[in-house]
Scaffold this motif. Sequence first.
Motif, PDB file in Angstrom:
ATOM      1  N   LEU A 142       0.829  -1.213   0.000  1.00 57.29           N
ATOM      2  CA  LEU A 142       0.000   0.000   0.000  1.00 57.29           C
ATOM      3  C   LEU A 142       0.862   1.261   0.000  1.00 57.29           C
ATOM      4  CD1 LEU A 142      -3.004  -0.878   2.350  1.00 57.29           C
ATOM      5  CD2 LEU A 142      -3.089  -0.307  -0.086  1.00 57.29           C
ATOM      6  N   ASP A 143       1.957   1.231   0.750  1.00 60.83           N
ATOM      7  CA  ASP A 143       2.877   2.374   0.740  1.00 60.83           C
ATOM      8  C   ASP A 143       3.419   2.604  -0.674  1.00 60.83           C
ATOM      9  OD1 ASP A 143       2.713   2.915   3.502  1.00 60.83           O
ATOM     10  OD2 ASP A 143       4.314   1.480   3.947  1.00 60.83           O
TER      11      ASP A 143
ATOM     12  N   GLY B  99      -7.070   7.760  -1.004  1.00 60.62           N
ATOM     13  CA  GLY B  99      -7.667   6.659  -0.257  1.00 60.62           C
ATOM     14  C   GLY B  99      -8.643   5.852  -1.098  1.00 60.62           C
ATOM     15  N   ARG B 100      -9.481   6.549  -1.871  1.00 60.33           N
ATOM     16  CA  ARG B 100     -10.428   5.836  -2.741  1.00 60.33           C
ATOM     17  C   ARG B 100      -9.684   4.941  -3.727  1.00 60.33           C
ATOM     18  NH1 ARG B 100     -13.118  10.692  -2.450  1.00 60.33           N
ATOM     19  NH2 ARG B 100     -12.276  11.449  -4.425  1.00 60.33           N
TER      20      ARG B 100
ATOM     21  N   LEU C  16      -6.869   3.564  -3.316  1.00 58.33           N
ATOM     22  CA  LEU C  16      -6.183   2.478  -2.605  1.00 58.33           C
ATOM     23  C   LEU C  16      -7.117   1.582  -1.805  1.00 58.33           C
ATOM     24  CD1 LEU C  16      -3.183   4.571  -1.234  1.00 58.33           C
ATOM     25  CD2 LEU C  16      -3.131   2.938  -3.136  1.00 58.33           C
TER      26      LEU C  16
ATOM     27  N   LEU D 191      -8.668   2.720   0.926  1.00 61.67           N
ATOM     28  CA  LEU D 191      -8.458   3.135   2.313  1.00 61.67           C
ATOM     29  C   LEU D 191      -9.341   4.337   2.638  1.00 61.67           C
ATOM     30  CD1 LEU D 191      -4.542   3.127   2.506  1.00 61.67           C
ATOM     31  CD2 LEU D 191      -6.075   1.413   3.481  1.00 61.67           C
ATOM     32  N   SER D 192      -9.552   4.554   3.909  1.00 64.33           N
ATOM     33  CA  SER D 192     -10.265   5.768   4.321  1.00 64.33           C
ATOM     34  C   SER D 192      -9.326   6.965   4.213  1.00 64.33           C
ATOM     35  CB  SER D 192     -10.761   5.616   5.762  1.00 64.33           C
ATOM     36  OG  SER D 192      -9.643   5.604   6.646  1.00 64.33           O
ATOM     37  N   GLN D 193      -9.908   8.151   4.208  1.00 65.91           N
ATOM     38  CA  GLN D 193      -9.092   9.368   4.146  1.00 65.91           C
ATOM     39  C   GLN D 193      -8.168   9.474   5.360  1.00 65.91           C
ATOM     40  OE1 GLN D 193      -9.539  12.284   6.201  1.00 65.91           O
ATOM     41  NE2 GLN D 193      -8.050  13.534   5.111  1.00 65.91           N
TER      42      GLN D 193
ATOM     43  N   ALA E  89      -6.898   7.051   7.229  1.00 70.86           N
ATOM     44  CA  ALA E  89      -5.860   6.015   7.129  1.00 70.86           C
ATOM     45  C   ALA E  89      -4.819   6.411   6.087  1.00 70.86           C
ATOM     46  CB  ALA E  89      -6.483   4.667   6.783  1.00 70.86           C
ATOM     47  N   THR E  90      -5.277   6.997   4.993  1.00 73.02           N
ATOM     48  CA  THR E  90      -4.351   7.450   3.951  1.00 73.02           C
ATOM     49  C   THR E  90      -3.481   8.579   4.482  1.00 73.02           C
ATOM     50  OG1 THR E  90      -5.962   6.844   2.259  1.00 73.02           O
ATOM     51  CG2 THR E  90      -4.199   8.342   1.595  1.00 73.02           C
TER      52      THR E  90
ATOM     53  N   ARG F  80      -0.732   7.322   6.689  1.00 73.38           N
ATOM     54  CA  ARG F  80       0.362   6.747   5.905  1.00 73.38           C
ATOM     55  C   ARG F  80       1.256   7.851   5.331  1.00 73.38           C
ATOM     56  NH1 ARG F  80       0.621   1.386   4.241  1.00 73.38           N
ATOM     57  NH2 ARG F  80      -1.065   0.141   5.094  1.00 73.38           N
TER      58      ARG F  80
END
Length: 150
Positions: free
Chosen positions: A6-7, A26-27, A29, A31-33, A35-36, A39
């Motif tokens: 993901l990174d 995030g969309r 990937l 992921l939620s905003q 969580a993004t 990262r």
Amino acid sequence: MTLDDLDRALLRLLVDDATLPAAALGRALGLSQPATWRRIKRLRAAGVLAGRHLDLDAQALGFGVTVFLGIKLATKGRVSLEDFERAITAIPEVQTVTHVLGLYDYRLRVVARDLADFERVLRRRIMTLPGVGDVEANVLLSEERRPGPL
């Protein structure tokens, strides 16, 4: 720092368009905003993301010539590397200064409006610096960019 898939995917998206908001990243990937954003923050803290850069088109700004110079210092004992680096980085046409191992001590990327302008910069600014010995010039014909993270 160990990068996971993901990174790496996030870095690829940022290289393509660093202006994308965390929600859009995030969309892409899954992921939620938040969580993004965490990262991105972690990658910045680890030094993996080291700032944001803007690429300018030198040609569009009137700089039609790019030259790579190899410079060998003639008197390493008399002129310190720091003195040379300080002097050469004060020349605005010099875009990058790289201290290298090999035939030359330094590799420079120099931009100029045309060849006559480059000759002026070379003769009046670069060649007059203390310690400059041998100089080799290579004019850039074309440049291919390798997109994406390492």
